[in-house]
Motif scaffolding. Structure first.
Motif, short mmCIF file in Angstrom:
data_model
loop_
_atom_site.label_atom_id
_atom_site.label_comp_id
_atom_site.label_asym_id
_atom_site.label_seq_id
_atom_site.Cartn_x
_atom_site.Cartn_y
_atom_site.Cartn_z
N LEU A 258 0.83 -1.20 0.00
CA LEU A 258 0.00 0.00 0.00
C LEU A 258 0.86 1.26 0.00
CD1 LEU A 258 -2.76 1.35 0.17
CD2 LEU A 258 -2.68 1.04 2.65
N ALA A 259 1.95 1.27 0.78
CA ALA A 259 2.83 2.44 0.84
C ALA A 259 3.44 2.74 -0.52
CB ALA A 259 3.93 2.20 1.87
N LEU A 260 3.86 1.72 -1.23
CA LEU A 260 4.46 1.92 -2.55
C LEU A 260 3.41 2.32 -3.59
CD1 LEU A 260 6.96 -1.08 -2.64
CD2 LEU A 260 7.51 1.33 -2.30
N ALA A 261 2.23 1.71 -3.50
CA ALA A 261 1.16 2.07 -4.43
C ALA A 261 0.77 3.53 -4.27
CB ALA A 261 -0.05 1.16 -4.22
N TRP A 262 0.72 4.01 -3.02
CA TRP A 262 0.42 5.43 -2.81
C TRP A 262 1.44 6.30 -3.54
CZ3 TRP A 262 3.34 9.36 -0.70
CH2 TRP A 262 2.67 10.58 -0.48
N LEU A 263 2.72 5.96 -3.44
CA LEU A 263 3.76 6.73 -4.11
C LEU A 263 3.58 6.72 -5.62
CD1 LEU A 263 7.21 6.04 -2.40
CD2 LEU A 263 6.24 8.26 -2.99
N LEU A 264 3.31 5.56 -6.18
CA LEU A 264 3.15 5.46 -7.63
C LEU A 264 1.99 6.31 -8.12
CD1 LEU A 264 3.81 1.64 -8.05
CD2 LEU A 264 5.28 3.49 -8.88
N HIS A 265 0.99 6.53 -7.27
CA HIS A 265 -0.16 7.34 -7.66
C HIS A 265 0.11 8.84 -7.56
CE1 HIS A 265 -2.37 3.55 -7.45
NE2 HIS A 265 -3.44 4.16 -7.92
N GLN A 266 1.26 9.24 -7.04
CA GLN A 266 1.58 10.66 -6.90
C GLN A 266 2.10 11.27 -8.20
OE1 GLN A 266 0.40 11.95 -4.00
NE2 GLN A 266 -0.14 9.78 -3.82
N GLY A 267 2.40 10.46 -9.19
CA GLY A 267 2.89 10.98 -10.46
C GLY A 267 3.54 9.90 -11.29
N GLU A 268 3.34 9.98 -12.60
CA GLU A 268 3.92 8.97 -13.50
C GLU A 268 5.43 9.07 -13.58
OE1 GLU A 268 2.55 6.41 -15.24
OE2 GLU A 268 0.70 6.80 -14.13
N HIS A 269 5.99 10.18 -13.10
CA HIS A 269 7.44 10.36 -13.18
C HIS A 269 8.15 9.87 -11.92
CE1 HIS A 269 6.10 13.69 -10.79
NE2 HIS A 269 7.25 14.34 -10.78
N ILE A 270 7.41 9.23 -11.01
CA ILE A 270 7.97 8.77 -9.74
C ILE A 270 8.30 7.28 -9.80
CG2 ILE A 270 7.50 8.44 -7.28
CD1 ILE A 270 5.71 10.94 -7.45
N VAL A 271 9.52 6.93 -9.38
CA VAL A 271 9.95 5.54 -9.33
C VAL A 271 10.48 5.24 -7.92
CG1 VAL A 271 11.45 3.76 -10.30
CG2 VAL A 271 10.61 5.62 -11.77
N PRO A 272 9.76 4.48 -7.12
CA PRO A 272 10.25 4.14 -5.78
C PRO A 272 11.34 3.06 -5.85
CG PRO A 272 7.85 3.85 -5.98
CD PRO A 272 8.41 3.97 -7.35
N ILE A 273 12.30 3.16 -4.93
CA ILE A 273 13.34 2.13 -4.85
C ILE A 273 13.42 1.58 -3.42
CG2 ILE A 273 14.73 2.81 -6.85
CD1 ILE A 273 16.57 4.35 -4.86
#
Length: 328
Positions: A258-273
């Motif tokens: 859920l934490a990573l999915a939230w980040l991905l929804h903040q913008g298409e230019h965001i890549v979590p590592i």
């Protein structure tokens, strides 16, 4: 695995931060365990692997060089210069001659002739970012790096650097409990076509929900020096987890997913590592790229964990002087 872009590269929407395989969070895993993590990431579709000269004072680059060399053509390998270990001490040094020497050493440890994205790990306050990035741009022209990035810098510094050479990625801490990039960096990245690579997207383990007692952290764990993990702050922060875990349970997913999915929804230019030292934890990270969140869920998460509800600063006063990011 869904994909996103960093400069000229198409990368997995979830990358792997490799720092904790050698560095920072207490005793690192064994080589065999690290190999299992890297193999699991590859098999799960992860193509973006992030390291730095600093991590383990070169040990992390050596580890990745040994274990990922057979897969070099199918991955995007990133590393960082400008902060490294010198005689057992961490040193920030952005002088051009230091950057050149550091990258040569990194290439040898990584067992490659080119770094796909070369980051400036920290801005050296004694050296103009134009000079540091200029030296890195020379390395691109020499074929030793393919694209450039910056780490933990402000939108203003990003724009200054971008005027010298296109900046493919800005890497900084971003998660539900660290919102500093929302001040200016995310928008600057959108304007410049720069990807935003989010490190510590799981709030340094907090959002996993497993760390309930900070007294159990190992003596050398860097979180011991972070105010948010001090007992008086952490006790307050733990109260946020019940609501967060309830949202994950409602969606039938792990809290880290859920934490990573939230980040991905903040913008298409965001890549979590995100990082992990446990191969059995990888799947919960990988499936985050598939999880769709509606506006109501995103709104509840934003209201639950944000800069007003989190207790404590993310860095100590000393460490704060070493970074260039915007602060609330």
């Amino acid at each position: 695995m869904k994909t996103r872009r960093i400069g000229p590269f198409e990368v997995s929407a979830i990358g792997l931060g490799c720092m904790n395989l050698s560095h920072a969070y207490g005793t690192p895993p064994s080589r065999d365990e690290a190999a299992q993590v890297l193999d699991g990431a590859l098999n799960g579709g992860i193509t973006l692997f992030d390291t730095a000269a600093l991590y383990g004072f070169g040990a992390n680059e050596e580890l990745l060089g040994d274990l990922l060399a057979p897969h070099r053509e199918r991955i995007v390998l990133t590393s960082k210069c400008g902060m490294q270990g010198v005689n057992g001490v961490r040193v920030i040094d952005g002088r051009p001659e230091t950057i050149r020497a550091s990258v040569e050493a990194s290439l040898k440890r990584l067992r490659t002739d080119v770094i796909d994205v070369l980051y400036l790990h920290r801005l050296d306050p004694q050296v103009g970012v134009e000079d540091s990035v200029g030296a890195m741009a020379d390395l691109v022209r020499a074929g030793k790096a393919r694209a450039l990035g910056l780490s933990e810098v402000s939108a203003t510094t990003l724009r200054r650097a971008h005027a010298v050479h296109p900046i493919a990625a800005l890497q900084s801490e971003y998660s539900l409990w660290t919102r500093n990039p929302e001040i200016a960096a995310l928008e600057a990245c959108r304007e410049l076509g720069t990807s935003f690579v989010a490190f510590s997207p799981l709030a340094r383990g907090f959002l996993g929900g497993k760390l309930r007692d900070v007294s159990l952290l190992e003596p050398k764990d860097i979180r011991r020096a972070m105010p948010r993990f001090a007992p008086e702050h952490y006790a307050a922060n733990l109260k946020l987890l019940d609501g967060f875990e309830a949202e994950a349970e409602r969606l039938n997913c792990a809290p880290v997913t859920l934490a990573l999915a939230w980040l991905l929804h903040q913008g298409e230019h965001i890549v979590p590592i995100p990082g992990t030292s446990k191969p059995e934890h990888l799947w919960a990270l990988i499936v985050a790229a598939r999880l769709q969140l509606d506006r109501a869920t995103l709104g509840r998460l934003d209201a639950l964990i944000n800069r007003q509800t989190v207790s404590g600063a993310r860095y100590s006063a000393t460490t704060q002087t070493e970074i260039d990011t915007e602060e609330f």
